[in-house]
Design an enzyme around this catalytic site. Structure first.
Site, PDB file in Angstrom:
ATOM      1  CG  HIS A  34      -0.302  -0.263   2.506  1.00 53.74           C
ATOM      2  ND1 HIS A  34       0.564   0.644   3.076  1.00 53.74           N
ATOM      3  CD2 HIS A  34      -0.352  -1.320   3.367  1.00 53.74           C
ATOM      4  CE1 HIS A  34       0.990   0.185   4.232  1.00 53.74           C
ATOM      5  NE2 HIS A  34       0.476  -1.024   4.437  1.00 53.74           N
ATOM      6  CG  HIS A  37       4.226  -1.711   2.048  1.00 54.15           C
ATOM      7  ND1 HIS A  37       2.924  -2.139   1.940  1.00 54.15           N
ATOM      8  CD2 HIS A  37       4.738  -2.334   3.132  1.00 54.15           C
ATOM      9  CE1 HIS A  37       2.669  -2.993   2.909  1.00 54.15           C
ATOM     10  NE2 HIS A  37       3.747  -3.128   3.650  1.00 54.15           N
TER      11      HIS A  37
END
Ligand code: PAF
Length: 282
Positions: A34, A37
């Site tokens: 997501h 990250h």
């Protein structure tokens, strides 16, 4: 971007890169990437010649009744996302590539691994430290990036690096939130529509605690009010902890507030465990 599954193959690339004197930024993940990250990968991209992200759902950090089997996995989606923000390599080994059948060695960071998330997830940080050290040993990066949503994990990894003379810069990336302030997490995917709407109660409880601390309210009162606020929401099944701690040592604050404070909580919305935290610098 190259996707690599074998340690030996990755090492061949790494040997070439180190001969060329390249710096390596490493972002360890369990996948289902997501924006949190991706923000770490972007940070690594800015600060290093080469960026490696790992995707490995580490069985050793899940308890027997936890969500190892159902943890979301989608390599195709993840590789597109990682490539879009500039990763050069994805290292995605199988379980057997990482852990041989007779694996016997583990890393523990005492005391700070058994409070907060460690109190309700026994052995979790032992599993985290073991895989992170293994990945550090395989990749030998210049810098490694971890999200501050798992703030306790970041503190533990920094302590492991200090105690074991690991010469890698450990860097924390800010929490990335949805528009309604829910912290991004791969586990948000488990929430039903109504649970998702109500999950913002976690952020709101931290904000409430922050306001009360800034008003000078005593620690126990702040915790009680925040906990009551959480439990009033019928979607909150239970909470594992709602803690107010010194930011760097994670020592519990009993009376006088220090300069740097961590407010952190773990709650269950239905069958989904969510964590979040606020950092206050006074
Ligand atoms: O934060 C995570 O996703 C994991 O704990 C990590 C650091 C990738 C180790 O498996």
């Amino acid at each position: 971007m190259k996707i690599i599954r074998k340690i030996k193959e990755l090492k061949t690339h790494l040997t070439k890169l180190s001969k060329q004197g390249k710096t390596i930024g490493f972002v360890p993940t369990m996948g289902y990437l997501h924006e949190g990250h991706l923000s770490l990968i972007k940070m690594a991209r800015k600060e290093n010649d080469i960026v490696i992200a790992s995707i490995f759902v580490n069985p050793k950090q899940f308890g027997p009744s936890e969500d190892y089997k159902k943890y979301p996995r989608d390599m195709e989606r993840d590789s597109k996302l990682a490539e879009s923000v500039g990763a050069d390599y994805i290292f995605t080994p199988t379980k057997n590539e990482i852990y041989k059948e007779d694996h016997k060695t583990y890393v523990e960071v005492e005391e700070i691994d058994s409070i907060m998330c460690g109190a309700s997830r026994s052995g979790h940080f032992k599993g985290v430290c073991t895989i992170v050290l293994k990945l550090f040993n395989i990749i030998n990066p210049t810098r490694a990036y971890f999200g501050k949503k798992d703030y306790q994990q970041l503190v533990i990894i920094k302590k492991m690096a200090e105690d074991l003379n690991i010469d890698i810069d450990i860097i924390g990336g800010d929490i990335i939130r949805e528009e309604d302030n829910l912290a991004l997490s791969s586990r948000n995917k488990y929430l039903s529509k109504r649970e998702r709407e109500n999950a913002t109660v976690l952020y709101k409880s931290l904000k409430l605690a922050e306001d009360l601390i800034r008003d000078g309210k005593a620690v126990e009162k702040v915790k009680k009010e925040a906990q009551n606020f959480l439990l009033k929401n019928k979607y909150v099944k239970k909470f594992d902890y709602f803690d107010i701690r010194e930011l760097y040592t994670l020592k519990e604050i009993k009376e006088k507030y220090p300069k740097n404070i961590l407010i952190a909580a773990a709650i269950w919305i239905g069958n989904t465990r969510l964590i979040d935290n606020f950092i206050i610098n006074r």
